[in-house]
Design a protein around this motif. Structure first.
Motif, PDB file in Angstrom:
ATOM      1  N   TYR A 232       0.869  -1.055   0.155  1.00 24.44           N
ATOM      2  CA  TYR A 232       0.089  -0.107  -0.046  1.00 24.44           C
ATOM      3  C   TYR A 232       0.848   1.070  -0.210  1.00 24.44           C
ATOM      4  O   TYR A 232       1.756   1.510   0.783  1.00 24.44           O
ATOM      5  CB  TYR A 232      -0.715   0.152   1.219  1.00 24.44           C
ATOM      6  CG  TYR A 232      -1.728   1.346   1.315  1.00 24.44           C
ATOM      7  CD1 TYR A 232      -2.881   1.258   0.014  1.00 24.44           C
ATOM      8  CD2 TYR A 232      -1.503   2.253   2.310  1.00 24.44           C
ATOM      9  CE1 TYR A 232      -3.573   2.644   0.237  1.00 24.44           C
ATOM     10  CE2 TYR A 232      -2.479   3.273   2.346  1.00 24.44           C
ATOM     11  CZ  TYR A 232      -3.417   3.415   1.328  1.00 24.44           C
ATOM     12  OH  TYR A 232      -4.290   4.542   1.457  1.00 24.44           O
ATOM     13  N   MET A 233       0.649   1.906  -0.969  1.00 23.81           N
ATOM     14  CA  MET A 233       1.436   3.384  -1.099  1.00 23.81           C
ATOM     15  C   MET A 233       0.518   4.539  -0.403  1.00 23.81           C
ATOM     16  O   MET A 233      -0.458   5.323  -1.194  1.00 23.81           O
ATOM     17  CB  MET A 233       1.741   3.640  -2.523  1.00 23.81           C
ATOM     18  CG  MET A 233       2.738   2.703  -2.981  1.00 23.81           C
ATOM     19  SD  MET A 233       3.379   2.794  -4.701  1.00 23.81           S
ATOM     20  CE  MET A 233       4.244   4.174  -4.503  1.00 23.81           C
ATOM     21  N   PRO A 234       0.473   5.146   0.902  1.00 22.23           N
ATOM     22  CA  PRO A 234      -0.238   5.970   1.344  1.00 22.23           C
ATOM     23  C   PRO A 234      -0.341   7.280   0.665  1.00 22.23           C
ATOM     24  O   PRO A 234      -1.272   7.816   0.649  1.00 22.23           O
ATOM     25  CB  PRO A 234       0.209   6.246   2.831  1.00 22.23           C
ATOM     26  CG  PRO A 234       1.704   5.358   2.864  1.00 22.23           C
ATOM     27  CD  PRO A 234       1.407   4.768   1.841  1.00 22.23           C
ATOM     28  N   GLU A 235       1.076   7.779   0.129  1.00 20.10           N
ATOM     29  CA  GLU A 235       1.011   9.036  -0.329  1.00 20.10           C
ATOM     30  C   GLU A 235       0.300   8.931  -1.723  1.00 20.10           C
ATOM     31  O   GLU A 235      -0.224  10.184  -2.114  1.00 20.10           O
ATOM     32  CB  GLU A 235       2.584   9.553  -0.917  1.00 20.10           C
ATOM     33  CG  GLU A 235       3.362   8.278  -1.693  1.00 20.10           C
ATOM     34  CD  GLU A 235       3.921   7.086  -1.050  1.00 20.10           C
ATOM     35  OE1 GLU A 235       4.982   6.647  -1.527  1.00 20.10           O
ATOM     36  OE2 GLU A 235       3.317   6.590   0.022  1.00 20.10           O
ATOM     37  N   TYR A 236      -0.106   7.819  -2.234  1.00 18.23           N
ATOM     38  CA  TYR A 236      -1.126   7.886  -3.629  1.00 18.23           C
ATOM     39  C   TYR A 236      -2.444   7.174  -3.163  1.00 18.23           C
ATOM     40  O   TYR A 236      -2.966   6.984  -4.069  1.00 18.23           O
ATOM     41  CB  TYR A 236      -0.401   6.972  -4.655  1.00 18.23           C
ATOM     42  CG  TYR A 236       1.223   7.672  -4.907  1.00 18.23           C
ATOM     43  CD1 TYR A 236       1.116   8.719  -5.654  1.00 18.23           C
ATOM     44  CD2 TYR A 236       2.130   7.055  -4.814  1.00 18.23           C
ATOM     45  CE1 TYR A 236       2.266   9.590  -6.122  1.00 18.23           C
ATOM     46  CE2 TYR A 236       3.399   7.643  -4.878  1.00 18.23           C
ATOM     47  CZ  TYR A 236       3.558   8.713  -5.690  1.00 18.23           C
ATOM     48  OH  TYR A 236       4.723   9.262  -5.883  1.00 18.23           O
TER      49      TYR A 236
END
Length: 154
Positions: A86-90
């Motif tokens: 999971y990429m929280p910034e995106y």
């Protein structure tokens, strides 16, 4: 089949393919790395996503400069691996295709221009323990084992 590092993909979850280029940057008996403060503090191989219309090498040169302030030369692809994360910034669940290169840091133009990034130097053994993801650690150890200057001196 390409090696996977980290958690396996979750059944039923949709992942977006994200290709990124990352660099092992040796100088002397150490490596140039980047420390990213947010969203989680971690040490990483410099690099990042390949933008539309950009080649992986162009992305590598741009990302290393943004994250370290250094220009690089002679990028050579070492291999690739996948990881699901999971990429929280995106706000994105991604299947990351991580392309790993070796390149030479040649000129430092200044501090990193990417927010929350700091360039740092670290020995191979320290990097192998400190890098945030297991795929990067594996490539650093394999790179060191093939290059006698990085092998332990007895």
């Amino acid at each position: 089949m390409m090696r996977r590092f980290g958690e396996p993909p979750e059944s039923g979850r949709t992942y977006t393919l994200r290709t990124g280029a990352y660099a092992i940057l040796p100088v002397g008996d150490g490596l140039l790395l980047t420390h990213q403060e947010a969203p989680e503090p971690e040490v990483q191989l410099p690099g990042g996503g390949v933008d539309p219309g950009e080649s992986p090498v162009q992305a590598l040169i741009r990302e290393v400069f943004e994250e370290t302030g250094w220009r690089i030369a002679r990028p050579t692809r070492l291999g690739a691996y996948r990881r699901f994360t999971y990429m929280p910034e995106y706000d994105l669940w991604a299947e990351k295709l991580c392309l790993i290169y070796m390149a030479l840091p040649v000129v430092q133009y200044g501090d990193p221009i990417e927010p929350d990034h700091t360039a740092l130097w670290m020995s191979i053994p320290e990097a192998a323990e400190t890098l945030a993801n297991t795929g990067d650690r594996d490539f650093v150890l394999r790179f060191a084992s093939r290059n006698s200057v990085f092998q332990k001196r007895g």
